[in-house]
Write a protein that holds these residues in place. Structure first.
Motif, PDB file in Angstrom:
ATOM      1  N   PRO A 400       0.817  -1.223   0.000  1.00  0.00           N
ATOM      2  CA  PRO A 400       0.000   0.000   0.000  1.00  0.00           C
ATOM      3  C   PRO A 400       0.851   1.274   0.000  1.00  0.00           C
ATOM      4  CG  PRO A 400      -0.874  -1.569   1.589  1.00  0.00           C
ATOM      5  CD  PRO A 400       0.379  -2.178   1.036  1.00  0.00           C
ATOM      6  N   ALA A 401       1.968   1.264   0.738  1.00  0.00           N
ATOM      7  CA  ALA A 401       2.789   2.489   0.849  1.00  0.00           C
ATOM      8  C   ALA A 401       3.289   2.959  -0.512  1.00  0.00           C
ATOM      9  CB  ALA A 401       3.962   2.245   1.791  1.00  0.00           C
ATOM     10  N   GLU A 402       3.583   2.023  -1.408  1.00  0.00           N
ATOM     11  CA  GLU A 402       4.094   2.412  -2.733  1.00  0.00           C
ATOM     12  C   GLU A 402       2.998   3.134  -3.520  1.00  0.00           C
ATOM     13  OE1 GLU A 402       5.142  -0.837  -5.296  1.00  0.00           O
ATOM     14  OE2 GLU A 402       5.919   0.522  -6.849  1.00  0.00           O
ATOM     15  N   ASP A 423     -11.063  -9.904  -4.177  1.00  0.00           N
ATOM     16  CA  ASP A 423     -11.251  -9.840  -5.615  1.00  0.00           C
ATOM     17  C   ASP A 423     -11.377 -11.278  -6.118  1.00  0.00           C
ATOM     18  OD1 ASP A 423     -10.052  -7.768  -8.151  1.00  0.00           O
ATOM     19  OD2 ASP A 423     -10.395  -9.922  -8.449  1.00  0.00           O
ATOM     20  N   LYS A 424     -12.504 -11.554  -6.757  1.00  0.00           N
ATOM     21  CA  LYS A 424     -12.775 -12.947  -7.171  1.00  0.00           C
ATOM     22  C   LYS A 424     -11.656 -13.490  -8.060  1.00  0.00           C
ATOM     23  CE  LYS A 424     -17.729 -13.563  -6.806  1.00  0.00           C
ATOM     24  NZ  LYS A 424     -18.435 -12.276  -6.918  1.00  0.00           N
ATOM     25  N   ARG A 425     -11.175 -12.648  -8.952  1.00  0.00           N
ATOM     26  CA  ARG A 425     -10.192 -13.126  -9.922  1.00  0.00           C
ATOM     27  C   ARG A 425      -8.779 -13.182  -9.355  1.00  0.00           C
ATOM     28  NH1 ARG A 425      -9.209 -10.485 -15.670  1.00  0.00           N
ATOM     29  NH2 ARG A 425      -7.729 -12.015 -16.466  1.00  0.00           N
ATOM     30  N   TRP A 426      -8.388 -12.121  -8.619  1.00  0.00           N
ATOM     31  CA  TRP A 426      -6.990 -11.995  -8.188  1.00  0.00           C
ATOM     32  C   TRP A 426      -6.750 -12.317  -6.713  1.00  0.00           C
ATOM     33  CZ3 TRP A 426      -4.430 -11.938 -12.434  1.00  0.00           C
ATOM     34  CH2 TRP A 426      -4.928 -11.261 -13.552  1.00  0.00           C
ATOM     35  N   GLY A 427      -7.810 -12.694  -6.001  1.00  0.00           N
ATOM     36  CA  GLY A 427      -7.644 -12.946  -4.564  1.00  0.00           C
ATOM     37  C   GLY A 427      -7.866 -11.654  -3.797  1.00  0.00           C
ATOM     38  N   GLN A 428      -6.978 -10.688  -4.048  1.00  0.00           N
ATOM     39  CA  GLN A 428      -7.110  -9.351  -3.436  1.00  0.00           C
ATOM     40  C   GLN A 428      -6.715  -8.313  -4.479  1.00  0.00           C
ATOM     41  OE1 GLN A 428      -4.394  -9.643  -0.015  1.00  0.00           O
ATOM     42  NE2 GLN A 428      -6.058  -8.754   1.182  1.00  0.00           N
ATOM     43  N   SER A 429      -7.244  -7.119  -4.335  1.00  0.00           N
ATOM     44  CA  SER A 429      -6.686  -6.037  -5.162  1.00  0.00           C
ATOM     45  C   SER A 429      -6.718  -4.733  -4.360  1.00  0.00           C
ATOM     46  CB  SER A 429      -7.434  -5.911  -6.489  1.00  0.00           C
ATOM     47  OG  SER A 429      -8.789  -5.791  -6.246  1.00  0.00           O
ATOM     48  N   PRO A 430      -5.842  -3.777  -4.731  1.00  0.00           N
ATOM     49  CA  PRO A 430      -5.758  -2.532  -3.946  1.00  0.00           C
ATOM     50  C   PRO A 430      -6.958  -1.622  -4.153  1.00  0.00           C
ATOM     51  CG  PRO A 430      -4.145  -2.535  -5.747  1.00  0.00           C
ATOM     52  CD  PRO A 430      -4.849  -3.847  -5.812  1.00  0.00           C
ATOM     53  N   TYR A 431      -7.336  -0.941  -3.082  1.00  0.00           N
ATOM     54  CA  TYR A 431      -8.464  -0.012  -3.106  1.00  0.00           C
ATOM     55  C   TYR A 431      -7.990   1.271  -2.417  1.00  0.00           C
ATOM     56  CZ  TYR A 431     -13.309   1.540  -2.806  1.00  0.00           C
ATOM     57  OH  TYR A 431     -14.470   2.252  -2.957  1.00  0.00           O
ATOM     58  N   LEU A 453       2.335   2.870 -12.426  1.00  0.00           N
ATOM     59  CA  LEU A 453       2.343   1.613 -11.664  1.00  0.00           C
ATOM     60  C   LEU A 453       1.977   0.441 -12.566  1.00  0.00           C
ATOM     61  CD1 LEU A 453       0.295   2.802  -8.535  1.00  0.00           C
ATOM     62  CD2 LEU A 453       2.674   2.050  -8.456  1.00  0.00           C
ATOM     63  N   ALA A 454       2.517  -0.733 -12.242  1.00  0.00           N
ATOM     64  CA  ALA A 454       2.117  -1.945 -12.952  1.00  0.00           C
ATOM     65  C   ALA A 454       0.608  -2.123 -12.769  1.00  0.00           C
ATOM     66  CB  ALA A 454       2.852  -3.141 -12.373  1.00  0.00           C
ATOM     67  N   THR A 455      -0.035  -2.731 -13.751  1.00  0.00           N
ATOM     68  CA  THR A 455      -1.505  -2.826 -13.756  1.00  0.00           C
ATOM     69  C   THR A 455      -2.065  -3.392 -12.455  1.00  0.00           C
ATOM     70  OG1 THR A 455      -1.171  -3.398 -16.044  1.00  0.00           O
ATOM     71  CG2 THR A 455      -3.425  -3.564 -15.218  1.00  0.00           C
ATOM     72  N   TYR A 456      -1.414  -4.437 -11.924  1.00  0.00           N
ATOM     73  CA  TYR A 456      -1.979  -5.073 -10.728  1.00  0.00           C
ATOM     74  C   TYR A 456      -1.875  -4.195  -9.477  1.00  0.00           C
ATOM     75  CZ  TYR A 456       2.871  -6.385  -9.636  1.00  0.00           C
ATOM     76  OH  TYR A 456       4.214  -6.350  -9.369  1.00  0.00           O
ATOM     77  N   LYS A 457      -1.112  -3.098  -9.560  1.00  0.00           N
ATOM     78  CA  LYS A 457      -1.001  -2.186  -8.409  1.00  0.00           C
ATOM     79  C   LYS A 457      -1.975  -1.004  -8.511  1.00  0.00           C
ATOM     80  CE  LYS A 457       3.967  -2.980  -7.917  1.00  0.00           C
ATOM     81  NZ  LYS A 457       5.270  -2.323  -8.081  1.00  0.00           N
ATOM     82  N   VAL A 458      -2.614  -0.864  -9.664  1.00  0.00           N
ATOM     83  CA  VAL A 458      -3.518   0.278  -9.846  1.00  0.00           C
ATOM     84  C   VAL A 458      -4.795   0.033  -9.038  1.00  0.00           C
ATOM     85  CG1 VAL A 458      -4.923   1.541 -11.538  1.00  0.00           C
ATOM     86  CG2 VAL A 458      -2.606   0.770 -12.143  1.00  0.00           C
ATOM     87  N   PRO A 459      -5.207   1.014  -8.190  1.00  0.00           N
ATOM     88  CA  PRO A 459      -6.401   0.796  -7.376  1.00  0.00           C
ATOM     89  C   PRO A 459      -7.602   0.406  -8.234  1.00  0.00           C
ATOM     90  CG  PRO A 459      -5.308   2.821  -6.730  1.00  0.00           C
ATOM     91  CD  PRO A 459      -4.584   2.320  -7.940  1.00  0.00           C
ATOM     92  N   LYS A 460      -8.332  -0.562  -7.715  1.00  0.00           N
ATOM     93  CA  LYS A 460      -9.518  -1.059  -8.414  1.00  0.00           C
ATOM     94  C   LYS A 460     -10.620  -0.006  -8.398  1.00  0.00           C
ATOM     95  CE  LYS A 460     -12.817  -4.708  -7.490  1.00  0.00           C
ATOM     96  NZ  LYS A 460     -13.032  -5.980  -6.870  1.00  0.00           N
ATOM     97  N   ASP A 461     -10.694   0.718  -7.306  1.00  0.00           N
ATOM     98  CA  ASP A 461     -11.684   1.791  -7.187  1.00  0.00           C
ATOM     99  C   ASP A 461     -11.201   2.790  -6.123  1.00  0.00           C
ATOM    100  OD1 ASP A 461     -13.899   3.291  -7.618  1.00  0.00           O
ATOM    101  OD2 ASP A 461     -15.349   1.738  -7.095  1.00  0.00           O
ATOM    102  N   LYS A 482      -9.897  -0.760   6.395  1.00  0.00           N
ATOM    103  CA  LYS A 482     -10.312  -2.139   6.071  1.00  0.00           C
ATOM    104  C   LYS A 482     -11.693  -2.426   6.651  1.00  0.00           C
ATOM    105  CE  LYS A 482      -5.685  -4.092   5.963  1.00  0.00           C
ATOM    106  NZ  LYS A 482      -4.695  -4.775   6.772  1.00  0.00           N
ATOM    107  N   GLU A 483     -11.910  -1.898   7.858  1.00  0.00           N
ATOM    108  CA  GLU A 483     -13.202  -2.110   8.503  1.00  0.00           C
ATOM    109  C   GLU A 483     -14.318  -1.482   7.662  1.00  0.00           C
ATOM    110  OE1 GLU A 483     -12.479  -1.865  12.892  1.00  0.00           O
ATOM    111  OE2 GLU A 483     -14.353  -0.729  12.681  1.00  0.00           O
ATOM    112  N   ARG A 484     -14.025  -0.312   7.127  1.00  0.00           N
ATOM    113  CA  ARG A 484     -14.989   0.375   6.258  1.00  0.00           C
ATOM    114  C   ARG A 484     -15.331  -0.476   5.057  1.00  0.00           C
ATOM    115  NH1 ARG A 484     -15.680   6.426   6.315  1.00  0.00           N
ATOM    116  NH2 ARG A 484     -16.980   6.493   4.473  1.00  0.00           N
ATOM    117  N   VAL A 485     -14.270  -1.082   4.492  1.00  0.00           N
ATOM    118  CA  VAL A 485     -14.472  -1.946   3.326  1.00  0.00           C
ATOM    119  C   VAL A 485     -15.326  -3.142   3.737  1.00  0.00           C
ATOM    120  CG1 VAL A 485     -13.329  -3.491   1.673  1.00  0.00           C
ATOM    121  CG2 VAL A 485     -12.299  -1.272   2.228  1.00  0.00           C
TER     122      VAL A 485
END
Ligand code: ATP
Ligand code: MG
Length: 491
Positions: A400-402, A423-431, A453-461, A482-485
């Motif tokens: 997350p820090a990056e 994330d159903k496809r990737w397990g987890q993704s950044p938000y 950033l590499a695609t997998y690091k780009v926030p999903k939303d 995280k609790e909010r999520v």
């Protein structure tokens, strides 16, 4: 370590009595004067009932009075428990109870934060200490290296704060380790505008008496006043965290610090690359440092000769310390990511009344920091993030820090926090959670990230907020995000 040392302030006042000890905007004292005041204060405290071995909490604002109180409590042989004045009454009472505090010394205006009427806690008001000269024994006990001098609670970023016990030996080793790295000049003056109740501030007080070095003390952070102090008060070193550094740079505009200014010591959390680059362009020496309450301040710090070339690294271990990276129980090779482990005489002997946590964190003398990082092939440490905040997306480690660092480099973004979402496809993704200076579209932010950033690091939303949850140490509380999520509160 099992050795005895003379009382530090007493020794310092004998060695260099006329040197500046502390300077504030309204007064300044030499080591001789400070020593006299501390002797008097130790008598006042002892008249108020403070005795050797007791736990004495200090809840005060940065001031010479507070520095005197710290030295006086240590001289009596009591243990100083440093309380964060930004905590709520409930949080303070929890630490007071957990720390088995007998007396609290506080500024009168802070009294309301602790007096709840029900407990038998003895509250000593700084401004109401007895003024008569007491006819009690002068307390100037020698210091034992393995004796607990202070207890300080961790910031509580990952969970409940834990009381870290610091021995005199820990503080001593921390001060000596820092001097062996940064060097020590008779003209050195350290600007202290971080809180004295944090290890970043308290460690400057220890260095001051051990080195014979003056402190320029500010009650609170103010970027303009700090820049003025560097320009006019012969400051050579200053301790900062990222937000302080950013504001000082903004305020400095085109001015330059004097050549005698040696170092900005930047710690407590990651410093975004864009800020480091700006400092480099403006020839401001920033030494990144990695440390924790448990390590009595710095344990890994950049050296002067590498501060401009190893941008983003926290440096190498202090002289008597070691660092290694471990993954699945095995030591990592160069550039391989894993948990940061550190060892050295400045590391705490444990958490107060938390034997289980102590055993988990300290194994064979190595402290498991809970932080992820890697060491490059030249031995320089790079801190990535907390292990507990690591996002694993499609098998890739995402820190997350990056992502936060990239988001913060956007001129319209004021603050940013990133956490992992399922994330159903990737397990987890950044938000991402973002606070704006000026209006900005989500799509613009995503595009900005895609460019860097590499695609997998780009926030999903992205969710826009007015402010991000931070604790009393101003550290981002990703667990609250995280609790909010988890509760689905995303708009
Ligand atoms: P708690 O232990 O209660 O969760 P905390 O770890 O935030 O709180 P501190 O001891 O104040 O309490 O902070 C130490 C932490 O700060 C380190 O473990 C690390 O996560 C972070 N930190 C310190 N220096 C750096 C750095 N140079 N880069 C990145 N993170 C850093
Ligand atoms: Mg911690």
């Amino acid at each position: 370590m099992n050795q005895q040392m003379p009382n530090w302030l007493k020794q310092r006042a004998e060695l260099t009595p006329d040197r500046l000890a502390v300077k504030t905007t309204s007064e300044q004292v030499t080591f001789h004067q400070l020593h006299r005041r501390v002797q008097f204060r130790a008598q006042q405290l002892s008249l108020s009932g403070v005795t050797k071995g007791e736990h004495v909490a200090i809840l005060m604002k940065n001031s010479i009075d507070m520095i005197e109180t710290i030295h006086a409590v240590m001289s009596i042989g009591a243990v100083a428990i440093m309380l964060n004045l930004r905590l709520t009454r409930q949080e303070l009472m929890w630490q007071i109870l957990d720390g088995e505090v007998v007396h609290v010394i506080c500024n009168g205006e802070l009294k309301e934060k602790i007096s709840n009427g029900k407990n038998s806690l003895h509250i000593i008001i700084n401004e109401e200490l007895p003024q008569e000269n007491a006819n009690v024994e002068l307390y100037e006990l020698d210091f034992q290296a393995n004796q607990v001098a202070t207890i300080m609670y961790t910031s509580g970023t990952t969970g409940h704060p834990k009381g870290v016990m610091h021995t005199f030996g820990n503080h001593w080793s921390s001060a000596v380790g820092s001097a062996l790295n940064l060097g020590l000049l008779p003209t050195d003056r350290w600007l202290l505008a971080v809180p004295l109740f944090h290890i970043s501030g308290l460690s400057i007080v220890m260095r001051s008496v051990i080195y014979g070095m003056g402190i320029v003390l500010h009650e609170r952070f103010n970027a303009t006043k700090m820049n003025q102090a560097i320009m006019n008060d012969k400051v050579t070193i200053v301790s900062v965290v990222t937000t302080m550094l950013q504001q000082m740079l903004d305020q400095l505009d085109k001015q330059r610090y004097p050549d005698s200014f040696r170092c900005m010591l930047a710690g407590g959390g990651p410093v975004p690359k864009s800020v480091l680059e700006e400092c480099q362009n403006r020839k401001i020496p920033v030494y990144q440092t990695f440390g924790m309450t448990e390590t009595a301040s710095q344990i890994v710090t950049l050296t002067p000769e590498h501060s401009m070339t190893k941008l983003g690294s926290a440096g190498k271990p202090l002289f008597s310390c070691q660092v290694k990276i471990v993954k699945d129980g095995k030591e990592c090779i160069a550039n391989e990511e894993g948990e940061i482990l550190v060892k050295g005489p400045n590391i705490t002997k444990g958490y107060w009344k938390r034997d289980d946590e102590t055993k988990k964190a300290l194994q064979d003398g190595w402290l498991h920091t809970g932080d992820q990082g890697y060491i490059d092939d030249q031995g320089f440490l790079y801190v990535l993030d907390r292990r507990s905040d690591l996002i694993i997306s499609g098998g890739e480690n995402v820190y997350p820090a990056e992502i936060e660092s990239i988001l913060l480099s956007h001129p319209k973004i004021k603050d940013a926090g990133v956490v992992g979402v399922e994330d159903k496809r990737w397990g987890q993704s950044p938000y991402a959670f973002v606070v704006l200076h000026e209006q900005l579209m989500k799509t613009d932010i995503i595009e900005f990230c895609q460019n860097q950033l590499a695609t997998y690091k780009v926030p999903k939303d992205i969710t826009f907020l007015d402010e991000l949850p931070r604790n009393a140490a101003n550290k981002l509380l990703r667990r609250a995000l995280k609790e909010r999520v988890n509760k689905g509160r995303l708009q």
